[in-house]
Design a protein around this motif. Structure first.
Motif, PDB file in Angstrom:
ATOM      1  N   SER A 103       0.822  -1.206   0.000  1.00 15.22           N
ATOM      2  CA  SER A 103       0.000   0.000   0.000  1.00 15.22           C
ATOM      3  C   SER A 103       0.861   1.264   0.000  1.00 15.22           C
ATOM      4  CB  SER A 103      -0.926  -0.002   1.215  1.00 15.22           C
ATOM      5  OG  SER A 103      -0.174   0.068   2.406  1.00 15.22           O
ATOM      6  N   LYS A 104       2.162   1.105  -0.235  1.00 16.13           N
ATOM      7  CA  LYS A 104       3.086   2.242  -0.253  1.00 16.13           C
ATOM      8  C   LYS A 104       3.833   2.280  -1.579  1.00 16.13           C
ATOM      9  CE  LYS A 104       3.314   2.922   4.506  1.00 16.13           C
ATOM     10  NZ  LYS A 104       3.362   4.158   5.194  1.00 16.13           N
ATOM     11  N   GLU A 105       4.421   3.443  -1.879  1.00 17.78           N
ATOM     12  CA  GLU A 105       5.234   3.588  -3.077  1.00 17.78           C
ATOM     13  C   GLU A 105       6.425   4.492  -2.786  1.00 17.78           C
ATOM     14  OE1 GLU A 105       3.278   5.702  -6.281  1.00 17.78           O
ATOM     15  OE2 GLU A 105       2.202   6.946  -4.857  1.00 17.78           O
ATOM     16  N   LYS A 106       7.496   4.309  -3.556  1.00 18.74           N
ATOM     17  CA  LYS A 106       8.663   5.171  -3.426  1.00 18.74           C
ATOM     18  C   LYS A 106       8.321   6.519  -4.045  1.00 18.74           C
ATOM     19  CE  LYS A 106      12.389   1.784  -3.655  1.00 18.74           C
ATOM     20  NZ  LYS A 106      13.591   1.379  -4.395  1.00 18.74           N
ATOM     21  N   CYS A 107       8.639   7.581  -3.312  1.00 20.45           N
ATOM     22  CA  CYS A 107       8.386   8.930  -3.783  1.00 20.45           C
ATOM     23  C   CYS A 107       9.687   9.716  -3.671  1.00 20.45           C
ATOM     24  CB  CYS A 107       7.275   9.568  -2.944  1.00 20.45           C
ATOM     25  SG  CYS A 107       6.747  11.175  -3.542  1.00 20.45           S
TER      26      CYS A 107
ATOM     27  N   LEU B  70       9.119   6.217   1.420  1.00 24.76           N
ATOM     28  CA  LEU B  70       7.881   5.484   1.168  1.00 24.76           C
ATOM     29  C   LEU B  70       6.700   6.333   1.624  1.00 24.76           C
ATOM     30  CD1 LEU B  70       8.648   1.809   2.253  1.00 24.76           C
ATOM     31  CD2 LEU B  70       8.250   2.661  -0.046  1.00 24.76           C
TER      32      LEU B  70
ATOM     33  N   LYS C 249       2.143   6.722   1.172  1.00 20.58           N
ATOM     34  CA  LYS C 249       0.917   6.005   0.841  1.00 20.58           C
ATOM     35  C   LYS C 249       0.707   6.044  -0.672  1.00 20.58           C
ATOM     36  CE  LYS C 249      -3.980   5.880   1.919  1.00 20.58           C
ATOM     37  NZ  LYS C 249      -5.085   6.558   2.618  1.00 20.58           N
ATOM     38  N   LYS C 250       0.400   4.882  -1.244  1.00 22.85           N
ATOM     39  CA  LYS C 250       0.217   4.758  -2.683  1.00 22.85           C
ATOM     40  C   LYS C 250      -0.796   5.787  -3.186  1.00 22.85           C
ATOM     41  CE  LYS C 250       1.079   1.058  -5.090  1.00 22.85           C
ATOM     42  NZ  LYS C 250       1.194  -0.325  -5.308  1.00 22.85           N
ATOM     43  N   GLY C 251      -0.438   6.503  -4.242  1.00 21.82           N
ATOM     44  CA  GLY C 251      -1.322   7.485  -4.851  1.00 21.82           C
ATOM     45  C   GLY C 251      -1.157   8.900  -4.319  1.00 21.82           C
ATOM     46  N   THR C 252      -0.241   9.101  -3.352  1.00 19.08           N
ATOM     47  CA  THR C 252      -0.088  10.442  -2.770  1.00 19.08           C
ATOM     48  C   THR C 252       1.196  11.147  -3.193  1.00 19.08           C
ATOM     49  OG1 THR C 252       0.991   9.629  -0.760  1.00 19.08           O
ATOM     50  CG2 THR C 252      -1.416   9.798  -0.721  1.00 19.08           C
ATOM     51  N   CYS C 253       2.067  10.488  -3.890  1.00 21.94           N
ATOM     52  CA  CYS C 253       3.364  11.073  -4.225  1.00 21.94           C
ATOM     53  C   CYS C 253       3.222  12.378  -5.005  1.00 21.94           C
ATOM     54  CB  CYS C 253       4.211  10.077  -5.016  1.00 21.94           C
ATOM     55  SG  CYS C 253       5.888  10.666  -5.348  1.00 21.94           S
TER      56      CYS C 253
ATOM     57  N   SER D 142       8.125  10.058  -9.529  1.00 24.18           N
ATOM     58  CA  SER D 142       8.307   8.612  -9.647  1.00 24.18           C
ATOM     59  C   SER D 142       9.797   8.354  -9.880  1.00 24.18           C
ATOM     60  CB  SER D 142       7.505   8.069 -10.829  1.00 24.18           C
ATOM     61  OG  SER D 142       8.051   8.553 -12.047  1.00 24.18           O
TER      62      SER D 142
END
Length: 91
Positions: free
Chosen positions: A27-31, A66, A68-72, A79
Motif C-alpha cells: 500500500s506504499k510507493e517510493k516517492c 515510502l 501512501k500509494k497514490g499520494t506522491c 516517480s
C-alpha cells in the motif's frame, strides 16, 4: 511449555509479521524528492550512499521516502523514472 508448541508459536508469530509487512509495503510507493534531510528511506539515485537517514539536503530529487500509494504527486514528489531523468540531465 512443550518445545514443539513454543517453536510453532514462534513460527506463527514470524509468519504473521511477514504477511503484515508485505501488506503494508503493497500500500506504499517510493516517492522521490519529498524526504527531508536525514529522513530518506534507503539508497539514493546517485549511489553516494546506500542507507536510510543519510540524505543531507531537504527534498533532494535523488532521495526517496515510502508514502501512501497514490499520494506522491500531491506531495510534489516524483516517480523513479521521473527522478532518473532529472538526475541524468543534471550530470
Amino acid at each position: 511449555m512443550n518445545k514443539k508448541l513454543l517453536a510453532s508459536a514462534a513460527l506463527a508469530a514470524f509468519l504473521s509479521t511477514s504477511v503484515v509487512t508485505q501488506a503494508q509495503a503493497a500500500s506504499k510507493e517510493k516517492c522521490y524528492g519529498v524526504a527531508q534531510a536525514g529522513q530518506n528511506d534507503c539508497a539514493n539515485l546517485a549511489g553516494t550512499h546506500s542507507c536510510a537517514g543519510q540524505s543531507s539536503i531537504d527534498n533532494d530529487k535523488g532521495e526517496w521516502k515510502l508514502v501512501k500509494k497514490g499520494t506522491c504527486s500531491t506531495l510534489g514528489g516524483l516517480s523513479k523514472s521521473e527522478a532518473k531523468k532529472l538526475h541524468l540531465a543534471s550530470q
